[in-house]
Design a protein around this motif. Structure first.
Motif, mmCIF file in Angstrom:
data_model
loop_
_atom_site.group_PDB
_atom_site.id
_atom_site.type_symbol
_atom_site.label_atom_id
_atom_site.label_comp_id
_atom_site.label_asym_id
_atom_site.label_seq_id
_atom_site.Cartn_x
_atom_site.Cartn_y
_atom_site.Cartn_z
ATOM 1 N N ARG A 139 20.980 -39.298 -64.174
ATOM 2 C CA ARG A 139 21.983 -40.166 -65.005
ATOM 3 C C ARG A 139 23.225 -39.974 -64.187
ATOM 4 N N LYS A 145 27.376 -41.934 -64.658
ATOM 5 C CA LYS A 145 28.271 -42.383 -65.537
ATOM 6 C C LYS A 145 28.487 -43.662 -64.972
ATOM 7 N N GLY A 146 28.514 -44.821 -66.016
ATOM 8 C CA GLY A 146 28.944 -46.213 -65.339
ATOM 9 C C GLY A 146 27.653 -47.237 -66.228
ATOM 10 N N GLN A 147 28.234 -48.302 -66.232
ATOM 11 C CA GLN A 147 27.304 -49.450 -66.823
ATOM 12 C C GLN A 147 26.464 -50.223 -65.656
ATOM 13 N N PRO A 148 25.562 -50.927 -66.002
ATOM 14 C CA PRO A 148 24.835 -51.692 -65.137
ATOM 15 C C PRO A 148 25.739 -52.938 -64.679
ATOM 16 N N GLU A 173 27.995 -51.949 -62.206
ATOM 17 C CA GLU A 173 29.209 -51.292 -61.557
ATOM 18 C C GLU A 173 28.747 -50.987 -60.223
ATOM 19 N N GLU A 175 24.977 -50.377 -56.178
ATOM 20 C CA GLU A 175 25.154 -50.886 -57.374
ATOM 21 C C GLU A 175 24.125 -50.520 -58.553
ATOM 22 N N ILE A 176 24.697 -50.221 -59.747
ATOM 23 C CA ILE A 176 23.944 -49.518 -60.672
ATOM 24 C C ILE A 176 22.859 -50.726 -61.348
ATOM 25 N N GLY A 234 20.360 -50.290 -63.660
ATOM 26 C CA GLY A 234 20.017 -49.905 -64.999
ATOM 27 C C GLY A 234 19.901 -48.641 -65.270
ATOM 28 N N ASN A 235 19.921 -48.064 -66.536
ATOM 29 C CA ASN A 235 19.564 -46.723 -67.025
ATOM 30 C C ASN A 235 18.159 -46.878 -67.617
ATOM 31 N N ASP A 289 16.948 -38.457 -68.156
ATOM 32 C CA ASP A 289 17.604 -39.540 -68.225
ATOM 33 C C ASP A 289 17.959 -39.945 -66.741
ATOM 34 N N THR A 300 19.091 -42.957 -63.716
ATOM 35 C CA THR A 300 19.631 -44.283 -63.514
ATOM 36 C C THR A 300 19.207 -44.959 -62.069
#
Length: 102
Positions: A25, A27-30, A32, A62-63, A65-66, A92, A94
């Motif tokens: 996992r 840090k960051g949102q999909p 980003e 690029e992220i 998803g988690n 967890d 990413t």
């Protein structure tokens, strides 16, 4: 063919543009963009491993998803005492997609 060896989540991964990696996992949102440090770069016949030259190399991703990994069941058992202990774990994760190697 251009590919790089990058350091991500305590491991080294071989990546090329368009590859999708599953990492621990981050840090960051999909959506980003993140930057991964390169350890080695291969551009056709040219191999770059010098730290000075690798400082100029940028591997962007690029992220996507988690996610969560598969469930791991942990069972501790001691014979003849009736002692049992059950524990479960899901990592967890990413998922990232490599967008560029410059």
């Amino acid at each position: 063919m251009v590919y790089a060896i990058v350091k991500a989540s305590g491991r080294q991964e071989k990546v090329a543009v368009g590859d999708v990696l599953v990492l621990d996992r981050l840090k960051g949102q999909p959506g980003e963009t993140i930057e991964l440090p390169a350890v080695l770069l291969v551009d056709g016949d040219k191999v770059t491993s010098s730290p000075k030259e690798l400082a100029k190399v940028k591997v962007t991703a690029e992220i996507v998803g988690n996610d969560r990994g598969p469930k791991i069941n942990i069972l501790t058992y001691k014979n003849k005492t009736g002692q049992r202990h059950h524990q479960g774990h899901r990592a967890d994760l990413t998922r990232v997609k490599v967008t560029g190697i410059n």
